[in-house]
Design a protein around this motif. Structure first.
Motif, PDB file in Angstrom:
ATOM      1  N   THR A 141       0.809  -1.222   0.000  1.00  0.00           N
ATOM      2  CA  THR A 141       0.000   0.000   0.000  1.00  0.00           C
ATOM      3  C   THR A 141       0.843   1.273   0.000  1.00  0.00           C
ATOM      4  N   LYS A 142       2.137   1.150   0.263  1.00  0.00           N
ATOM      5  CA  LYS A 142       2.995   2.335   0.223  1.00  0.00           C
ATOM      6  C   LYS A 142       3.215   2.817  -1.209  1.00  0.00           C
ATOM      7  N   LYS A 143       3.124   1.893  -2.156  1.00  0.00           N
ATOM      8  CA  LYS A 143       3.410   2.243  -3.545  1.00  0.00           C
ATOM      9  C   LYS A 143       2.175   2.201  -4.437  1.00  0.00           C
ATOM     10  N   TYR A 144       1.206   1.327  -4.099  1.00  0.00           N
ATOM     11  CA  TYR A 144       0.058   1.137  -4.985  1.00  0.00           C
ATOM     12  C   TYR A 144      -1.265   1.251  -4.228  1.00  0.00           C
ATOM     13  N   LYS A 145      -2.318   1.535  -4.979  1.00  0.00           N
ATOM     14  CA  LYS A 145      -3.665   1.461  -4.429  1.00  0.00           C
ATOM     15  C   LYS A 145      -3.979   0.007  -4.086  1.00  0.00           C
ATOM     16  N   TYR A 146      -4.853  -0.162  -3.111  1.00  0.00           N
ATOM     17  CA  TYR A 146      -5.319  -1.502  -2.769  1.00  0.00           C
ATOM     18  C   TYR A 146      -6.835  -1.485  -2.777  1.00  0.00           C
ATOM     19  N   TYR A 147      -7.430  -2.298  -3.644  1.00  0.00           N
ATOM     20  CA  TYR A 147      -8.881  -2.296  -3.811  1.00  0.00           C
ATOM     21  C   TYR A 147      -9.527  -3.246  -2.811  1.00  0.00           C
ATOM     22  N   GLN A 148      -9.472  -2.886  -1.575  1.00  0.00           N
ATOM     23  CA  GLN A 148     -10.057  -3.697  -0.509  1.00  0.00           C
ATOM     24  C   GLN A 148     -11.548  -3.410  -0.410  1.00  0.00           C
ATOM     25  N   GLY A 149     -12.350  -4.471  -0.510  1.00  0.00           N
ATOM     26  CA  GLY A 149     -13.791  -4.294  -0.420  1.00  0.00           C
ATOM     27  C   GLY A 149     -14.414  -3.777  -1.694  1.00  0.00           C
ATOM     28  N   ASP A 150     -13.589  -3.446  -2.692  1.00  0.00           N
ATOM     29  CA  ASP A 150     -14.120  -2.998  -3.973  1.00  0.00           C
ATOM     30  C   ASP A 150     -14.694  -4.197  -4.709  1.00  0.00           C
TER      31      ASP A 150
ATOM     32  N   PHE B 149      -2.800  -6.590  -8.409  1.00  0.00           N
ATOM     33  CA  PHE B 149      -1.639  -7.262  -7.830  1.00  0.00           C
ATOM     34  C   PHE B 149      -0.788  -7.942  -8.909  1.00  0.00           C
ATOM     35  N   VAL B 150      -1.415  -8.633  -9.845  1.00  0.00           N
ATOM     36  CA  VAL B 150      -0.666  -9.301 -10.911  1.00  0.00           C
ATOM     37  C   VAL B 150       0.086  -8.275 -11.759  1.00  0.00           C
ATOM     38  N   SER B 151      -0.537  -7.137 -12.028  1.00  0.00           N
ATOM     39  CA  SER B 151       0.144  -6.081 -12.785  1.00  0.00           C
ATOM     40  C   SER B 151       1.382  -5.595 -12.039  1.00  0.00           C
ATOM     41  N   GLN B 152       1.264  -5.434 -10.735  1.00  0.00           N
ATOM     42  CA  GLN B 152       2.412  -5.019  -9.922  1.00  0.00           C
ATOM     43  C   GLN B 152       3.550  -6.035 -10.021  1.00  0.00           C
ATOM     44  N   ILE B 153       3.197  -7.309 -10.017  1.00  0.00           N
ATOM     45  CA  ILE B 153       4.208  -8.369 -10.105  1.00  0.00           C
ATOM     46  C   ILE B 153       4.995  -8.251 -11.409  1.00  0.00           C
ATOM     47  N   LEU B 154       4.296  -8.001 -12.508  1.00  0.00           N
ATOM     48  CA  LEU B 154       4.974  -7.875 -13.798  1.00  0.00           C
ATOM     49  C   LEU B 154       5.934  -6.690 -13.810  1.00  0.00           C
TER      50      LEU B 154
END
Length: 341
Positions: free
Chosen positions: A204-213, A221-226
């Motif tokens: 969450t320090k670097k990216y949005k997190y769609y919790q509950g969305d 998350f997969v995009s971040q991994i790439l």
């Protein structure tokens, strides 16, 4: 006993779903309306509410059917409200709030629970078809624009659309340049490191997190991994475009770039082909729309049940675990695609 939830409509913006055709067929002759009931993926729902596939659009010389819809959306709402089920209170269901009901339904019941209960399966299919109406509306709205972008439109279509295969077969410029094995191995090591670190706890320090969305965080998350492995972003795929956060758009985007042609009807069949660095695109209902993405951290041995016990990192829900520890091993329906980027 029905599971009841309270919908507080005051102070909440509820998006209205427009029912009916976005544009009459005589306004745009490239939009076709031909009723089709063959290969209906919503058989249980169709027993009580007619579901048809009649809309299609012409692209690059191909006819591309859109998503299945109710024959009459208003009647579908009324029928579902009177449907004799004890899973969820639908007394306040309308065409304007069905998306909110769909989100709540997904919080109440797991995929495994839905697969084992006919009432839940009918409800799940009902909410999926409600969303199909929204998707078709968006597709037709974009298609009717004189200057629409093809790349923006094609990632909205069902993955069974003929135009997608035509793009893969005829447009080599969409495919990525080959990499050396050693370079790919190094990239996978970096991807695996990121997947293991942030599989349970989001970055969450670097990216949005769609919790509950309602769309979840799986594709984000997969995009971040790439990216962690060195894959470069571009104007189409970058935080937080549709291809970055939406499973269906993500899979189609990379499917066309890599020319992947690996479709499987259950997890056991796809698991034997999975290796570290692969991405799984899952269409739980087999209705032409990808619902989920997950990353493969490591391959695994064949089990007595017939599937290979690969290690998977994913979000929504968040974990890094073997398939035997999660519900993957029980997935015997739907359609699954392997992306090797």
């Amino acid at each position: 006993m029905k599971k009841v939830f309270t919908m507080i409509l005051s102070g909440i913006m509820v998006f209205s779903i427009t029912i009916g055709n976005v544009m009459a067929s005589n306004e745009n002759p490239a939009i076709q309306y031909t009723e089709n009931t063959i290969n209906n993926p919503y058989l249980e729902l169709n027993e009580i509410i007619p579901v048809i596939n009649e809309k299609s659009i012409e692209l690059k010389g191909t006819t591309n059917p859109l998503y299945w819809e109710f024959k009459n959306f208003d009647n579908a709402i009324d029928i579902m409200k009177s449907y004799n089920q004890d899973k969820i209170d639908l007394s306040e269901l309308t065409i304007h709030n069905c998306e909110k009901y769909a989100e709540e339904f997904e919080k109440l019941y797991t995929i495994d629970e839905v697969a084992q209960d006919k009432q839940l399966k009918i409800l799940s299919q009902f909410f999926t078809v409600c969303r199909n109406h929204i998707m078709n509306k968006e597709i037709l709205s974009l298609y009717n624009q004189k200057d629409y972008q093809f790349d923006e439109l094609v990632i909205l279509l069902p993955y069974t659309s003929p135009v997608i295969e035509k793009v893969i077969n005829s447009n080599a410029t969409l495919r990525m340049a080959p990499r050396s094995i050693s370079a790919r191995d190094r990239r996978i090591m970096q991807q695996n490191r990121y997947a293991r670190v942030y599989g349970d706890k989001p970055n969450t320090k670097k990216y949005k997190y769609y919790q509950g969305d309602n769309r979840g965080d799986c594709t984000n998350f997969v995009s971040q991994i790439l990216v962690a492995g060195g894959i470069k972003t571009n104007n189409t795929w970058k935080p937080y475009t549709r291809t970055w956060v939406n499973a269906h758009a993500f899979v189609l985007y990379w499917y066309m770039k890599t020319g992947a042609k690996n479709g499987y009807s259950n997890f056991a069949s796809i698991s034997k082909s999975l290796k570290a660095g692969d991405i799984i695109g899952a269409d739980w209902g087999g209705d032409g729309h990808y619902d989920h993405c997950a990353y493969v951290v490591a391959d695994g041995p064949k089990t007595s049940a017939g599937y290979y016990d690969v290690t998977i990192a994913q979000h929504t829900p968040n974990y890094v675990a073997k398939a035997s520890q999660k519900g993957w091993k029980d997935l015997k329906k739907g359609l699954y695609v392997r992306l090797r980027i």
